[in-house]
Motif scaffolding. Structure first.
Motif, short mmCIF file in Angstrom:
data_model
loop_
_atom_site.label_atom_id
_atom_site.label_comp_id
_atom_site.label_asym_id
_atom_site.label_seq_id
_atom_site.Cartn_x
_atom_site.Cartn_y
_atom_site.Cartn_z
N GLY A 237 -0.78 -10.95 -8.67
CA GLY A 237 -1.45 -9.76 -9.20
C GLY A 237 -2.90 -10.03 -9.53
N ARG A 238 -3.18 -11.22 -10.07
CA ARG A 238 -4.56 -11.56 -10.43
C ARG A 238 -5.47 -11.56 -9.20
N THR A 285 4.38 -8.85 -3.05
CA THR A 285 5.12 -7.77 -3.70
C THR A 285 4.31 -7.14 -4.83
N VAL A 286 3.00 -7.29 -4.81
CA VAL A 286 2.15 -6.70 -5.84
C VAL A 286 2.15 -5.18 -5.67
N ASP A 287 2.46 -4.48 -6.76
CA ASP A 287 2.53 -3.02 -6.73
C ASP A 287 1.27 -2.45 -7.39
N MET A 288 0.41 -1.81 -6.60
CA MET A 288 -0.80 -1.20 -7.14
C MET A 288 -0.66 0.31 -7.10
N VAL A 324 -1.57 -2.65 -11.89
CA VAL A 324 -1.25 -3.78 -11.02
C VAL A 324 0.07 -4.34 -11.54
N ASP A 325 1.15 -4.03 -10.83
CA ASP A 325 2.50 -4.27 -11.33
C ASP A 325 2.65 -3.54 -12.68
N LYS A 326 2.92 -4.24 -13.77
CA LYS A 326 3.12 -3.57 -15.06
C LYS A 326 1.89 -3.62 -15.96
N THR A 327 0.77 -4.06 -15.40
CA THR A 327 -0.47 -4.19 -16.18
C THR A 327 -1.42 -3.07 -15.82
N ARG A 328 -1.83 -2.31 -16.83
CA ARG A 328 -2.76 -1.20 -16.60
C ARG A 328 -4.18 -1.68 -16.88
N LEU A 329 -5.02 -1.68 -15.83
CA LEU A 329 -6.39 -2.14 -15.93
C LEU A 329 -7.34 -0.94 -15.95
#
Length: 343
Positions: A237-238, A285-288, A324-329
């Motif tokens: 994800g990073r 498998t990164v979900d954006m 980005v996956d479960k992280t909201r940027l």
């Protein structure tokens, strides 16, 4: 109250105040000595973005106070209050390491070293004497709302967020009584809303001219806006966490070339879709998932019309949020004359 009076707190050379009353005793001495107080409000999990605000305060004030308080009122019931990173020992190490040498006020040929002067570390019950729950519908007590300026941009996705922010920051300003206070551009809507709050409530500590918005601190390697929530990102994800900033940069270029708002947003979306295709082609498998990309008037946050184009040098906020996956940027760029806002 210093850390030595609270054995459960990590050792610290910086005085730690856990109650408003103990802090105010310290603040009265600063008043008596006619010393200016700079203030940086945080929720902890300190990173270079926070530290850049601390250094700005050290440069401009006799004393610098930092607060750490994870505010329940700005988290909706489904958000990450329980798992928000809490890293007090490391935070104290980082804060203690900050220092700045400046010319001595009465002897320019010599220098003095400034360090952080105090940490305000209140409990939830100290900040919310009437109690607090994340469910706005059953909250009791006094809350602060900046009407008409909190439903756009971030407020559209997080409808109770700015009510919680305005409430806790009003409390912090009342407790700390800062001469100057510093917020990062990354949370631009929050910072501008708080500046308006200072003006509307006729605050003197700080007054609106002494609420400073500091440019976003970014990773020097790739430009990712620094955030405590970046710690949630997976290794893969990073690699794609800069996608939002790249999308905003594409929209900025289009805006500068005279394209309409709709065309600028389309350019940003195209960047994100291209990155999503790369994720798939790389077998990751990164979900954006795009939350929003929008252009808003910097004065009242009203959304620009789809066909609007650059209007001289008036500042416009180009902002967005991306999961980005479960992280909201989140991130933003000020189009036009950023100096009317930042400083």
């Amino acid at each position: 109250m210093s850390s030595s009076a609270r054995p459960e707190l990590p050792p610290s050379s910086i005085p730690i105040f856990t109650t408003v009353s103990s802090y105010r005793e310290w603040r009265r001495r600063a008043y008596d000595e006619r010393k200016s107080v700079g203030f940086v409000a945080t929720m902890g999990a300190l990173h270079e973005g926070h530290l850049s605000l601390v250094r700005r305060s050290l440069a401009e004030n006799d004393l610098t106070v930092l607060s750490i308080f994870v505010n329940p009122a700005q988290f909706a019931p489904h958000e990450d209050l329980a798992t928000y990173p809490r890293t007090l020992p490391q935070d104290l190490e980082l804060l203690t390491a900050q220092s700045l040498s400046i010319a001595h006020p009465s002897s320019p040929d010599t220098s003095v070293t400034r360090k952080a002067s105090a940490l305000f570390l209140p409990t939830v019950s100290e900040m919310y004497p009437s109690g607090i729950t994340q469910d706005v519908g059953v909250q009791k007590g006094t809350f602060v709302e900046v009407k008409g300026y909190g439903h756009q941009m971030e407020g559209k996705s997080r409808p109770t967020f700015f009510r919680g922010v305005a409430t806790v920051v009003t409390k912090l300003f009342n407790a700390i009584e800062p001469t100057n206070t510093y917020f990062g551009q990354k949370d631009i809507q929050q910072a501008l809303l708080l500046r308006r709050l200072c003006r509307d409530l006729l605050l003197s500590h700080p007054d609106p001219d002494h609420l400073h918005i500091v440019p976003t601190a970014r990773d020097p390697a790739d430009g990712l806006a620094l955030s405590s929530r970046n710690a949630y990102l997976s290794k893969d994800g990073r690699k794609f966490a800069t996608t939002l900033y790249e999308a905003l940069r594409a929209a900025q270029s289009a805006w500068d070339e005279g394209f309409s708002k709709a065309e600028c947003v389309a350019k940003a979306v195209q960047v994100i879709e291209t990155k999503k295709a790369k994720v798939k082609s790389d077998g990751l498998t990164v979900d954006m998932r795009l939350d929003y990309v929008e252009l808003n008037n910097a004065e009242d946050f009203e959304v620009l019309g789809v066909q609007e184009t650059r209007r001289g040098n008036d500042p416009v906020i180009l902002s967005g949020a991306l999961w980005v996956d479960k992280t909201r940027l989140i991130d933003n760029i000020i189009l036009g004359d950023a100096n009317r806002i930042i400083g």
